[in-house]
Design an enzyme around this catalytic site. Structure first.
Site, PDB file in Angstrom:
ATOM      1  N   HIS A 444       0.817  -1.213   0.000  1.00 31.13           N
ATOM      2  CA  HIS A 444       0.000   0.000   0.000  1.00 31.13           C
ATOM      3  C   HIS A 444       0.852   1.265   0.000  1.00 31.13           C
ATOM      4  O   HIS A 444       0.332   2.370  -0.248  1.00 31.13           O
ATOM      5  CB  HIS A 444      -0.932  -0.003   1.215  1.00 31.13           C
ATOM      6  N   ASP A 448      -2.194   2.222  -4.626  1.00 27.23           N
ATOM      7  CA  ASP A 448      -3.404   2.684  -3.957  1.00 27.23           C
ATOM      8  C   ASP A 448      -4.525   1.656  -4.138  1.00 27.23           C
ATOM      9  O   ASP A 448      -4.462   0.768  -5.003  1.00 27.23           O
ATOM     10  CB  ASP A 448      -3.847   4.033  -4.523  1.00 27.23           C
TER      11      ASP A 448
END
Length: 473
Positions: A444, A448
């Site tokens: 992450h 995204d």
């Protein structure tokens, strides 16, 4: 006298003997009235055959003064001559040329050492050239130590469990087999230890023993036993140690454990899920499996469909194929798909090189070849190095749902699962469909949620309708 002896030694050091006579002896000036001259003979016999000093002495006359001076130059010449005789001794080169050494081969750029796992042969066994005689277990693969020549194993130098490096001597092999004997077990039984006869029993004392007065014991009434001690609720009942086994971890297992823990500690792991209707892909496989095998010589599986779907998704979402390197992002314009394969020794991840250029048949052939090598333990390090994206199929073991862990230095991994028939709503009707859960674990920090969901959605669309690959829609 030292000067005379030096000149004698310099002029005749190679002769059989040297004879010198001391010309004079000096006394202090206070004793000048008792000065005399006498012949003092000094003999040193030097024999070149044995290389040692037979006689080295002074023969003083009565009233003379004797001084023993070491003759360093003569001794040095003797030592040099002796060393020359020792160096000229000949050695038989036939016995040394008959023996060859089996050493640990080069194991790869990132592997510096390994563990000697097992010997495949025994001392006295005959081996051919390049025949494996031992196995080295490394962090990634198992490497064979091959015999450099055909011959008979004379002895093993290393032991199982030793940590060895490239070039370490493992075994000595005799090309002719001379001096190697098989040790057969002896047929003679070891002599049994004869136990000495027991000592004669002591004669019983026939005299009656004196009576001992005993106090009568009062019997307790039945049912009046003491209650057993109550164990507290907090007391732990541990299993006995005899029912436990402690086994050292293999180097491959330790390496996998380290990499997975590093992945959890480094990446910001997040997993997103989706489900795929496998009806169309399974129908495609069923309709063309015979023709596919007849033309390409390999079965059409479901794995090639997911590989092609992942390639299409990576091309549409290139950030998933990228990786963080320090403060930079490296975008890789090639696609190397890693396929996780479970083996008895641990998890290995062979790589499909330039998967974007492979068709269905080439993908199936490469997967079958790499999986066979991984199971046999013959896969090389180059075949597992690199990789930009990983696919793990836990469905072959019956896994329904999981959250896979990223394989560094990649940024995402796709998890496949088992196919289960479940009720689904299709066209307003509830029908049974073969469904599979798929999971995408991603870093992450780089990817995204939007890109991750679009990536997984693309895989779902291509698997449910493979015609999208032909039309590129």
């Amino acid at each position: 006298m030292l000067g005379v002896l030096r000149r004698k030694a310099a002029s005749g050091a190679s002769s059989a003997s040297v004879y010198g006579k001391s010309m004079y002896n000096l006394r202090p000036a206070v004793c000048a009235q008792s000065t005399f001259s006498a012949s003092q003979e000094e003999i040193m016999h030097y024999t070149s055959v044995f290389g040692n000093v037979r006689t080295f002495s002074h023969l003083p006359l009565a009233g003379s003064m004797t001084t023993l001076i070491p003759k360093r130059e003569v001794l040095a010449s003797l030592q040099q001559d002796l060393c020359m005789q020792m160096w000229s001794r000949s050695f038989s080169s036939s016995s040394e040329g008959d023996l060859v050494e089996a050493v640990v081969p080069y194991m790869g750029e990132s592997i510096s050492d390994g563990t000697l796992a097992a010997f495949l042969k025994k001392p006295g066994d005959r081996v051919e050239i390049d025949e494996p005689i031992a196995q080295i277990e490394t962090d990634k693969v198992t490497i064979d130590v091959n015999s450099p020549e055909a011959g008979v194993i004379q002895e093993f130098v290393a032991k199982e469990g030793d940590t060895v490096e490239p070039g370490t001597k493992v075994a000595i092999i005799s090309k002719s087999g001379e001096g190697v004997t098989h040790v057969a077990p002896s047929d003679e039984k070891p002599p049994r230890k004869t136990t000495p006869p027991p000592p004669p029993a002591e004669e019983k004392n026939e005299k009656p023993s004196p009576k001992v007065e005993t106090t009568p014991v009062t019997e307790r009434p039945k049912g009046s036993h003491f209650p057993p001690p109550k164990s507290s609720d907090t007391e732990l009942h541990l299993p006995p140690k005899e029912r436990e086994r402690r086994v050292p971890m293999t180097r491959l297992r330790k390496r996998v454990a380290t990499r997975l823990k590093d992945s959890q500690n480094t990446f910001a792991l997040l997993t997103t899920f989706n489900e795929v209707d496998m009806t169309n892909l399974m129908k495609l496989r069923s309709d063309y499996k015979d023709a596919f095998v007849e033309k390409h010589g390999v079965k059409l599986g479901l794995m090639s469909g997911f590989v092609k779907a992942a390639i299409s998704a990576l091309q549409k979402q290139p950030i998933v194929n990228a990786v963080i390197d320090g403060d930079d992002i490296i975008y890789r314009d090639y696609i190397d798909i890693s396929i996780a394969v479970g083996t008895p020794k641990g998890l290995v991840v062979p790589v499909l090189r330039h998967a974007e250029n492979l068709n269905f048949a080439e993908v199936e052939k490469e997967i079958n070849s790499l999986a066979k090598k991984a199971s046999d333990g013959t896969i090389s390090i180059d075949e597992m190095a690199g990789g930009t994206f990983t696919i793990s199929n836990g469905g072959v073991y019956g896994s329904l749902l999981s959250t896979p862990i990223i394989n560094p230095p990649q940024s995402a991994i796709l998890g496949m699962h088992s196919i289960v028939s479940r009720p689904m709503v299709v066209g307003g009707n509830v029908v049974a469909r073969p469904m599979m859960y798929i999971a995408l674990t991603y870093d992450h920090r780089l990817i995204d949620g939007r890109e991750a969901v679009f990536f997984l959605r693309r895989i779902k669309d291509v698997v449910e309708d493979p015609r999208r690959l032909l039309l590129d829609v």
